[in-house]
Design a protein around this motif. Sequence first.
Motif, mmCIF file in Angstrom:
data_model
loop_
_atom_site.group_PDB
_atom_site.id
_atom_site.type_symbol
_atom_site.label_atom_id
_atom_site.label_comp_id
_atom_site.label_asym_id
_atom_site.label_seq_id
_atom_site.Cartn_x
_atom_site.Cartn_y
_atom_site.Cartn_z
ATOM 1 N N ASN A 1 -10.166 19.377 -0.061
ATOM 2 C CA ASN A 1 -9.585 19.440 -1.396
ATOM 3 C C ASN A 1 -8.987 18.080 -1.689
ATOM 4 O OD1 ASN A 1 -9.813 22.191 -2.440
ATOM 5 N ND2 ASN A 1 -8.705 22.720 -0.567
ATOM 6 N N LEU A 2 -8.973 17.724 -2.944
ATOM 7 C CA LEU A 2 -8.381 16.444 -3.328
ATOM 8 C C LEU A 2 -7.266 16.700 -4.330
ATOM 9 C CD1 LEU A 2 -11.765 14.593 -3.702
ATOM 10 C CD2 LEU A 2 -10.131 14.255 -1.871
ATOM 11 N N ILE A 3 -6.459 15.666 -4.573
ATOM 12 C CA ILE A 3 -5.338 15.841 -5.497
ATOM 13 C C ILE A 3 -5.904 16.077 -6.910
ATOM 14 C CG2 ILE A 3 -3.300 14.742 -6.485
ATOM 15 C CD1 ILE A 3 -2.976 13.260 -3.779
ATOM 16 N N PRO A 4 -5.628 17.249 -7.485
ATOM 17 C CA PRO A 4 -6.321 17.611 -8.728
ATOM 18 C C PRO A 4 -5.966 16.757 -9.943
ATOM 19 C CG PRO A 4 -4.724 19.296 -8.099
ATOM 20 C CD PRO A 4 -4.779 18.334 -6.975
ATOM 21 N N TYR A 5 -4.739 16.217 -9.969
ATOM 22 C CA TYR A 5 -4.313 15.487 -11.161
ATOM 23 C C TYR A 5 -4.446 13.970 -11.027
ATOM 24 C CZ TYR A 5 -2.836 19.831 -13.221
ATOM 25 O OH TYR A 5 -2.847 21.087 -13.760
ATOM 26 N N LEU A 6 -5.399 13.537 -10.184
ATOM 27 C CA LEU A 6 -5.758 12.121 -10.176
ATOM 28 C C LEU A 6 -7.196 12.030 -10.685
ATOM 29 C CD1 LEU A 6 -4.364 10.728 -6.779
ATOM 30 C CD2 LEU A 6 -3.357 10.541 -9.040
ATOM 31 N N ILE B 1 -5.446 18.200 2.049
ATOM 32 C CA ILE B 1 -5.288 16.838 1.514
ATOM 33 C C ILE B 1 -4.587 15.949 2.552
ATOM 34 C CG2 ILE B 1 -4.153 15.449 -0.292
ATOM 35 C CD1 ILE B 1 -4.645 17.897 -2.173
ATOM 36 N N ASP C 1 -9.345 4.689 -5.587
ATOM 37 C CA ASP C 1 -8.428 3.554 -5.437
ATOM 38 C C ASP C 1 -7.306 3.867 -4.442
ATOM 39 O OD1 ASP C 1 -7.539 0.930 -6.131
ATOM 40 O OD2 ASP C 1 -5.907 1.866 -7.254
ATOM 41 N N MET C 2 -6.823 5.129 -4.468
ATOM 42 C CA MET C 2 -5.760 5.531 -3.537
ATOM 43 C C MET C 2 -6.230 5.361 -2.088
ATOM 44 S SD MET C 2 -3.624 9.089 -3.417
ATOM 45 C CE MET C 2 -4.326 9.989 -2.072
ATOM 46 N N PHE C 3 -7.464 5.795 -1.816
ATOM 47 C CA PHE C 3 -7.985 5.681 -0.454
ATOM 48 C C PHE C 3 -8.382 4.229 -0.128
ATOM 49 C CE2 PHE C 3 -7.936 10.202 -0.775
ATOM 50 C CZ PHE C 3 -7.794 10.648 0.519
ATOM 51 N N VAL D 1 -16.184 13.275 -2.447
ATOM 52 C CA VAL D 1 -15.730 13.348 -1.047
ATOM 53 C C VAL D 1 -16.552 12.385 -0.183
ATOM 54 C CG1 VAL D 1 -15.670 14.868 0.972
ATOM 55 C CG2 VAL D 1 -14.750 15.665 -1.184
ATOM 56 N N TYR E 1 -10.304 13.874 -14.395
ATOM 57 C CA TYR E 1 -9.455 14.413 -13.326
ATOM 58 C C TYR E 1 -10.326 15.158 -12.308
ATOM 59 C CZ TYR E 1 -5.016 13.536 -15.756
ATOM 60 O OH TYR E 1 -3.936 12.955 -16.340
ATOM 61 N N ARG F 1 -6.941 15.072 5.205
ATOM 62 C CA ARG F 1 -7.882 14.056 4.745
ATOM 63 C C ARG F 1 -7.236 12.665 4.815
ATOM 64 N NH1 ARG F 1 -10.506 10.770 4.532
ATOM 65 N NH2 ARG F 1 -12.373 10.202 3.368
ATOM 66 N N GLU G 1 -8.937 6.838 -9.697
ATOM 67 C CA GLU G 1 -7.635 6.742 -9.020
ATOM 68 C C GLU G 1 -7.725 7.261 -7.585
ATOM 69 O OE1 GLU G 1 -4.512 7.252 -12.779
ATOM 70 O OE2 GLU G 1 -5.333 9.014 -11.786
ATOM 71 N N LEU H 1 -15.459 8.912 -0.913
ATOM 72 C CA LEU H 1 -14.212 8.569 -0.203
ATOM 73 C C LEU H 1 -14.497 8.194 1.248
ATOM 74 C CD1 LEU H 1 -11.790 11.329 -1.518
ATOM 75 C CD2 LEU H 1 -11.794 8.925 -2.135
ATOM 76 N N SER I 1 -4.063 22.747 1.701
ATOM 77 C CA SER I 1 -5.292 22.400 0.976
ATOM 78 C C SER I 1 -6.137 21.384 1.739
ATOM 79 C CB SER I 1 -4.945 21.844 -0.402
ATOM 80 O OG SER I 1 -4.195 20.650 -0.257
ATOM 81 N N THR J 1 -6.771 1.677 -1.107
ATOM 82 C CA THR J 1 -5.501 1.025 -0.791
ATOM 83 C C THR J 1 -5.158 1.130 0.699
ATOM 84 O OG1 THR J 1 -4.750 1.692 -2.959
ATOM 85 C CG2 THR J 1 -3.044 1.030 -1.422
ATOM 86 N N ILE J 2 -5.542 2.276 1.279
ATOM 87 C CA ILE J 2 -5.157 2.559 2.669
ATOM 88 C C ILE J 2 -5.831 1.600 3.657
ATOM 89 C CG2 ILE J 2 -5.384 4.322 4.485
ATOM 90 C CD1 ILE J 2 -4.962 6.430 2.251
ATOM 91 N N ARG K 1 1.861 14.744 -13.585
ATOM 92 C CA ARG K 1 0.799 15.194 -14.486
ATOM 93 C C ARG K 1 0.546 16.698 -14.388
ATOM 94 N NH1 ARG K 1 -3.561 10.611 -12.934
ATOM 95 N NH2 ARG K 1 -2.569 8.837 -13.960
ATOM 96 N N TYR L 1 0.738 6.986 -6.727
ATOM 97 C CA TYR L 1 -0.276 8.009 -6.967
ATOM 98 C C TYR L 1 0.267 9.414 -6.685
ATOM 99 C CZ TYR L 1 -4.080 4.750 -7.887
ATOM 100 O OH TYR L 1 -4.890 3.807 -8.463
ATOM 101 N N TRP M 1 1.612 22.798 0.355
ATOM 102 C CA TRP M 1 0.330 22.840 -0.367
ATOM 103 C C TRP M 1 -0.580 21.690 0.066
ATOM 104 C CZ3 TRP M 1 -1.421 19.168 -4.027
ATOM 105 C CH2 TRP M 1 -2.650 19.487 -4.612
ATOM 106 N N LYS N 1 0.828 -1.205 0.000
ATOM 107 C CA LYS N 1 0.000 0.000 0.000
ATOM 108 C C LYS N 1 0.866 1.260 0.000
ATOM 109 C CE LYS N 1 -1.439 -0.272 4.775
ATOM 110 N NZ LYS N 1 -2.556 -0.231 5.672
#
Lengths: 388, 307
Positions: free
Chosen positions: B88-93, A224, B100-102, B141, B128, A227, B97, B144, A222, B104-105, A16, A9, A218, A2
């Motif tokens: 806020n979430l990661i903008p470029y996922l 993140i 899936d990232m969460f 959100v 995205y 979260r 994804e 998630l 933000s 995975t945790i 990106r 990611y 950041w 994990k």
Amino acid sequence: MKIVKLANYLFNSTARDRSDFFWLLVFPIILLVILMLIFPSLYEPKEVTFSLTFLSQNGMFSEIIERVFKELSIGKHKIFRLSILRNTEENLNNEIEKLRRRNIDLIVEIPEGFDAQMLNWFMLNNLGVTASSPTINIYSLKHNISSESAYLTVKNILQKLELEFIKKVGYKLREVESEIELIGIKSTFSYIDFIYPGIVIFVVFMTGLFGIGLHLTWLKESGILKRIMVTSLPKSSFIISYIISRIYLIMLQITLISLIAKFLFKTTVNPLSLSFIGYTSLTVICLSSLGFFLASVSKNVSSANAISQILNFPLQFLGGIYFPVSGVPWAIRWLVLINPITYLASGIRDALGIMESPYPLYVTLIVPMAWIIFCLLFTYRRFKLEEV
Amino acid sequence: MANFILEVENLKKYYGPVKAVDGVSFKVKQGSIFTLLGPNGAGKTTTIEIIEGLRIPDEGKIIFMGEEINRVGNKQKEYIGVSLQETNLIPYLTVKETLDMFKTIFPRSLDITEVLRMISLEDKANTYVRDLSGGQKQRLVIGLAMINDPLILFLDEPTTGLDPQARRNTWDILLELKRKGKTIILTTHYMEEAEFLSDWVCIMDHGKIIKEGDPKSLIRDLEKESLIEVEVEANSLMLEKLTLLEPVYDSKHKRLILKTDDILSTTELLLRLSKENSLQIKDVIIRQPNLEDVFLSLTGRSLREEL
């Protein structure tokens, strides 16, 4: 598993982002190419030919000098495109006008009575009297690189010539010690070999400052990070994932730079050598720690930006990445001496045999290590993934 | 005997002289929607973030699934799903994804396709996050928060900033989750949201719970069938004569609220008094009382004016 997936990611999201992609991956390559286009010519002089007007006089010494310049103006490797004229006021004025219009690079004028002055100078010197030296007038164009280079070349030739005259008349040569500071450049110096490890340090520095310091701030600002921290993921797992994602980034950066340096600019440095890998690893740890330090002292992205700019310029330009910094004035030398990049850059170049380091080996290791310890301790105490 | 999944006793969190949470106690029934309602700065987020394990309380007890704990740790976090205020979430996922990232945790999780269906984002799976609308982002959100199939969902103002349609969609998702037996702990400053969704409401102000109960009983406690809301520049003489109707006057918005069981006679009285005092009535609204009125009667302030 994990941890690696999370790292993937985190890396993907950075790669990106067009802004991150440009500044962390494309810009260092552009910088390397620009530096390679600008600087090698200063370190690896090519054959040049200067346009020179020689205003001659009758007389033995004048003719000897004239012959020398003629010799240097023939053949495949000629230094001058020579034009010889009688030294008259009209000719001098015409040639000065040509010089102003940049039609020629330099005028060498043998003044009237030069031969007599030379004879006088030799005789008086022989009697132990200090006589004023005979003069040759040289006209060059101010702030013109070509004209100034021609002047330096002619000056050099005339000094050599003077030496030969003295030798021929059998006088002793008085040698004066040179005060030129050697900066450790070896005779086989190649700018790509010098700049390649510098650019490697630069990309790691950029990643440390912006890819870690600013990015982590950041993530924190933000929300993140917050979260992620409300999930059951242990903090240590997140930190390891984050570090792995940055290692991916740095490895990609170094690979790209190395491929370009090796195959486009033909560096002789072996990026797989132990010394290169060792110093690069030290650089990665040191400058990543600096990134974590930045994230710890910054309350938000704006303050991180301001602090990174404050750190960026002195650390980057006074770290010897682009040029040697051993001769900078004392007023700013302290910035050189406390800068970890100074020791990383000179250490890596010394280890690769590119340039001798002005600092002992242990200093090039201890100073970056001291920075690592300071930054990590500070981060441990100050940086919080979540608010308490 | 009621089955409480979460109990909080005398929770306190002070920041210097500011009492952000000042002795809060409540119990949450399993499978219910429990709401903390109050204006900004009432202490709702601090309370919920203490329970989520993001803040350490100065005092208090948390009983989580029957187990007394000082702080929610990683063990408890496996059973909770969280939607933070202003996430806020990661903008470029992409949406997929991110889920899936969460996923995975967590050691146990729902299938991504199932979550995408529940939040109605199947067609945005490969988009995205930066390209989602506000409502879509908020649904993600919530998705998630659901990914680990939690027993309790903490949703901190999940509909703030959304348009009415997006807000309605979010309510539907929450009701669907309730139907699936999830316990939802919600914070909001929208009284209609609290009224529509909640099984139990705690009204918070200045770090304290000032009233709690199910929305209907809270409203019923006002003991009046109707409210008359009048836009008028009332004076003290007029207010004095209306004492029996428990007038609440918002001078800032020139709004007078009267409680009544007899709409007709109250309206007649109001018109007579305005005539006698030469006051011009600009608007009259006759409506049923709501949680806003409960807050108003408790604090003398409108919930809306606190936002």
